[in-house]
Write a protein that holds these residues in place. Structure first.
Motif, PDB file in Angstrom:
ATOM      1  N   ALA A 121       0.810  -1.217   0.000  1.00 30.57           N
ATOM      2  CA  ALA A 121       0.000   0.000   0.000  1.00 30.57           C
ATOM      3  C   ALA A 121       0.849   1.275   0.000  1.00 30.57           C
ATOM      4  CB  ALA A 121      -0.921   0.003   1.216  1.00 30.57           C
ATOM      5  N   ALA A 122       2.155   1.133   0.129  1.00 29.57           N
ATOM      6  CA  ALA A 122       3.038   2.299   0.290  1.00 29.57           C
ATOM      7  C   ALA A 122       3.628   2.756  -1.038  1.00 29.57           C
ATOM      8  CB  ALA A 122       4.153   1.960   1.267  1.00 29.57           C
ATOM      9  N   VAL A 123       3.742   4.075  -1.189  1.00 27.25           N
ATOM     10  CA  VAL A 123       4.449   4.607  -2.358  1.00 27.25           C
ATOM     11  C   VAL A 123       5.950   4.503  -2.150  1.00 27.25           C
ATOM     12  CG1 VAL A 123       2.607   6.159  -3.091  1.00 27.25           C
ATOM     13  CG2 VAL A 123       4.354   7.002  -1.528  1.00 27.25           C
ATOM     14  N   GLY A 124       6.376   4.399  -0.892  1.00 26.26           N
ATOM     15  CA  GLY A 124       7.791   4.264  -0.586  1.00 26.26           C
ATOM     16  C   GLY A 124       7.992   3.692   0.797  1.00 26.26           C
ATOM     17  N   VAL A 125       9.184   3.143   1.010  1.00 22.48           N
ATOM     18  CA  VAL A 125       9.555   2.546   2.290  1.00 22.48           C
ATOM     19  C   VAL A 125      10.913   3.099   2.692  1.00 22.48           C
ATOM     20  CG1 VAL A 125      10.052   0.398   3.532  1.00 22.48           C
ATOM     21  CG2 VAL A 125       8.315   0.422   1.716  1.00 22.48           C
ATOM     22  N   ILE A 126      11.012   3.555   3.933  1.00 28.00           N
ATOM     23  CA  ILE A 126      12.275   4.023   4.482  1.00 28.00           C
ATOM     24  C   ILE A 126      12.603   3.115   5.652  1.00 28.00           C
ATOM     25  CG2 ILE A 126      13.461   5.920   5.648  1.00 28.00           C
ATOM     26  CD1 ILE A 126      11.551   7.809   4.073  1.00 28.00           C
ATOM     27  N   CYS A 127      13.739   2.440   5.584  1.00 29.31           N
ATOM     28  CA  CYS A 127      14.093   1.552   6.694  1.00 29.31           C
ATOM     29  C   CYS A 127      15.589   1.587   6.949  1.00 29.31           C
ATOM     30  CB  CYS A 127      13.606   0.128   6.440  1.00 29.31           C
ATOM     31  SG  CYS A 127      14.434  -0.786   5.149  1.00 29.31           S
ATOM     32  N   GLY A 128      15.937   1.379   8.211  1.00 27.72           N
ATOM     33  CA  GLY A 128      17.337   1.241   8.584  1.00 27.72           C
ATOM     34  C   GLY A 128      18.062   2.536   8.862  1.00 27.72           C
ATOM     35  N   LEU A 129      17.378   3.656   8.841  1.00 27.72           N
ATOM     36  CA  LEU A 129      18.036   4.953   9.044  1.00 27.72           C
ATOM     37  C   LEU A 129      17.726   5.551  10.410  1.00 27.72           C
ATOM     38  CD1 LEU A 129      17.554   6.432   5.476  1.00 27.72           C
ATOM     39  CD2 LEU A 129      19.536   5.221   6.410  1.00 27.72           C
ATOM     40  N   GLY A 130      17.270   4.705  11.330  1.00 28.47           N
ATOM     41  CA  GLY A 130      16.956   5.178  12.674  1.00 28.47           C
ATOM     42  C   GLY A 130      15.728   6.061  12.680  1.00 28.47           C
ATOM     43  N   VAL A 131      15.557   6.812  13.746  1.00 25.24           N
ATOM     44  CA  VAL A 131      14.377   7.660  13.867  1.00 25.24           C
ATOM     45  C   VAL A 131      14.400   8.808  12.859  1.00 25.24           C
ATOM     46  CG1 VAL A 131      13.932   7.017  16.262  1.00 25.24           C
ATOM     47  CG2 VAL A 131      15.325   9.051  15.758  1.00 25.24           C
ATOM     48  N   GLY A 132      15.559   9.118  12.307  1.00 28.00           N
ATOM     49  CA  GLY A 132      15.642  10.133  11.262  1.00 28.00           C
ATOM     50  C   GLY A 132      14.836   9.773  10.030  1.00 28.00           C
ATOM     51  N   GLY A 133      14.497   8.499   9.875  1.00 30.96           N
ATOM     52  CA  GLY A 133      13.669   8.065   8.764  1.00 30.96           C
ATOM     53  C   GLY A 133      12.298   8.728   8.764  1.00 30.96           C
ATOM     54  N   TYR A 134      11.812   9.112   9.941  1.00 29.70           N
ATOM     55  CA  TYR A 134      10.520   9.799  10.018  1.00 29.70           C
ATOM     56  C   TYR A 134      10.589  11.162   9.328  1.00 29.70           C
ATOM     57  CZ  TYR A 134       8.548   6.517  13.491  1.00 29.70           C
ATOM     58  OH  TYR A 134       8.058   5.412  14.146  1.00 29.70           O
ATOM     59  N   ALA A 135      11.660  11.913   9.568  1.00 29.90           N
ATOM     60  CA  ALA A 135      11.819  13.225   8.931  1.00 29.90           C
ATOM     61  C   ALA A 135      11.938  13.061   7.415  1.00 29.90           C
ATOM     62  CB  ALA A 135      13.029  13.957   9.503  1.00 29.90           C
ATOM     63  N   LEU A 136      12.647  12.033   6.980  1.00 30.52           N
ATOM     64  CA  LEU A 136      12.754  11.758   5.544  1.00 30.52           C
ATOM     65  C   LEU A 136      11.388  11.416   4.963  1.00 30.52           C
ATOM     66  CD1 LEU A 136      16.028   9.637   5.563  1.00 30.52           C
ATOM     67  CD2 LEU A 136      15.756  11.997   4.749  1.00 30.52           C
ATOM     68  N   ALA A 137      10.598  10.668   5.706  1.00 28.07           N
ATOM     69  CA  ALA A 137       9.258  10.310   5.246  1.00 28.07           C
ATOM     70  C   ALA A 137       8.375  11.553   5.113  1.00 28.07           C
ATOM     71  CB  ALA A 137       8.626   9.300   6.208  1.00 28.07           C
ATOM     72  N   LEU A 138       8.495  12.484   6.044  1.00 29.70           N
ATOM     73  CA  LEU A 138       7.728  13.727   5.952  1.00 29.70           C
ATOM     74  C   LEU A 138       8.146  14.528   4.723  1.00 29.70           C
ATOM     75  CD1 LEU A 138       7.512  14.603   9.712  1.00 29.70           C
ATOM     76  CD2 LEU A 138       5.556  14.517   8.157  1.00 29.70           C
ATOM     77  N   ARG A 139       9.435  14.583   4.452  1.00 34.31           N
ATOM     78  CA  ARG A 139       9.900  15.285   3.251  1.00 34.31           C
ATOM     79  C   ARG A 139       9.348  14.594   2.004  1.00 34.31           C
ATOM     80  NH1 ARG A 139      12.556  19.261   1.957  1.00 34.31           N
ATOM     81  NH2 ARG A 139      13.572  19.619   3.928  1.00 34.31           N
ATOM     82  N   ALA A 140       9.354  13.273   1.990  1.00 32.70           N
ATOM     83  CA  ALA A 140       8.832  12.525   0.841  1.00 32.70           C
ATOM     84  C   ALA A 140       7.347  12.802   0.645  1.00 32.70           C
ATOM     85  CB  ALA A 140       9.083  11.028   1.024  1.00 32.70           C
ATOM     86  N   ILE A 141       6.577  12.752   1.722  1.00 33.68           N
ATOM     87  CA  ILE A 141       5.137  13.022   1.626  1.00 33.68           C
ATOM     88  C   ILE A 141       4.894  14.450   1.140  1.00 33.68           C
ATOM     89  CG2 ILE A 141       3.126  13.521   3.087  1.00 33.68           C
ATOM     90  CD1 ILE A 141       3.000  10.683   2.585  1.00 33.68           C
ATOM     91  N   ALA A 142       5.674  15.396   1.645  1.00 39.13           N
ATOM     92  CA  ALA A 142       5.528  16.790   1.219  1.00 39.13           C
ATOM     93  C   ALA A 142       5.730  16.900  -0.297  1.00 39.13           C
ATOM     94  CB  ALA A 142       6.506  17.697   1.958  1.00 39.13           C
ATOM     95  N   GLY A 143       6.724  16.206  -0.815  1.00 36.92           N
ATOM     96  CA  GLY A 143       6.955  16.214  -2.248  1.00 36.92           C
ATOM     97  C   GLY A 143       5.825  15.544  -3.026  1.00 36.92           C
ATOM     98  N   ILE A 144       5.319  14.466  -2.500  1.00 32.88           N
ATOM     99  CA  ILE A 144       4.243  13.719  -3.169  1.00 32.88           C
ATOM    100  C   ILE A 144       2.962  14.551  -3.267  1.00 32.88           C
ATOM    101  CG2 ILE A 144       2.686  11.739  -2.910  1.00 32.88           C
ATOM    102  CD1 ILE A 144       5.229  10.254  -1.728  1.00 32.88           C
TER     103      ILE A 144
END
Length: 151
Positions: A121-144
């Motif tokens: 169901a996901a357009v993307g998956v971020i894994c293995g980057l620690g809690v910083g992955g959440y900030a990356l996910a927010l940037r990705a969603i903002a772009g989407i």
């Protein structure tokens, strides 16, 4: 105009961040993750609704509530990634962009963790980057959703 709302949903055992297996998950608490998300969201012109539950049905209900109220979903389904077809179905049903986040790299862990139903169901998956992955996910969603003009 109100900023777009992004639901940041967290599954089971994430309430134990900071104390649960810090060698895998680090020492940041869920409150730290929420603060990181709030800061990143503000920079991106987003609002967040940050939640955590240990209950599969509650997580599914929250996903369903996003239809018509949120512009996107960031989800760390935790153990439900590998077991919950119902969660996958709910994410597909709401017809919103979804970014899946995992603090650890699920592909370097036990074989049963290598498959995630939620990824369907996901357009993307971020894994293995620690809690910083959440900030990356927010940037990705903002772009989407067209909220981030950064190339």
């Amino acid at each position: 105009m109100e900023p777009p709302l992004i639901a940041v949903l967290n599954g089971p055992n994430l309430n134990m961040l900071g104390t649960r297996e810090p060698e895998k998950y680090g020492t940041a608490t869920l409150d730290d993750v929420e603060a990181l998300c709030a800061e990143a969201a503000e920079e991106l012109g987003l609002a967040i609704d940050f939640r955590q539950t240990n209950l599969e049905g509650e997580l599914i209900s929250w996903v369903q509530e996003c239809r018509g109220s949120a512009a996107g979903i960031i989800i760390n389904p935790a153990g439900y990634s590998h077991t919950s077809i119902a969660l996958m179905d709910a994410l597909l049903a709401v017809d919103l962009p979804v970014v899946e986040v995992h603090i650890t790299n699920i592909h370097r862990r036990e074989p049963f963790r290598h498959h995630s139903y939620v990824s369907r169901a996901a357009v993307g998956v971020i894994c293995g980057l620690g809690v910083g992955g959440y900030a990356l996910a927010l940037r990705a969603i903002a772009g989407i959703i067209g909220q981030d003009d950064t190339p």
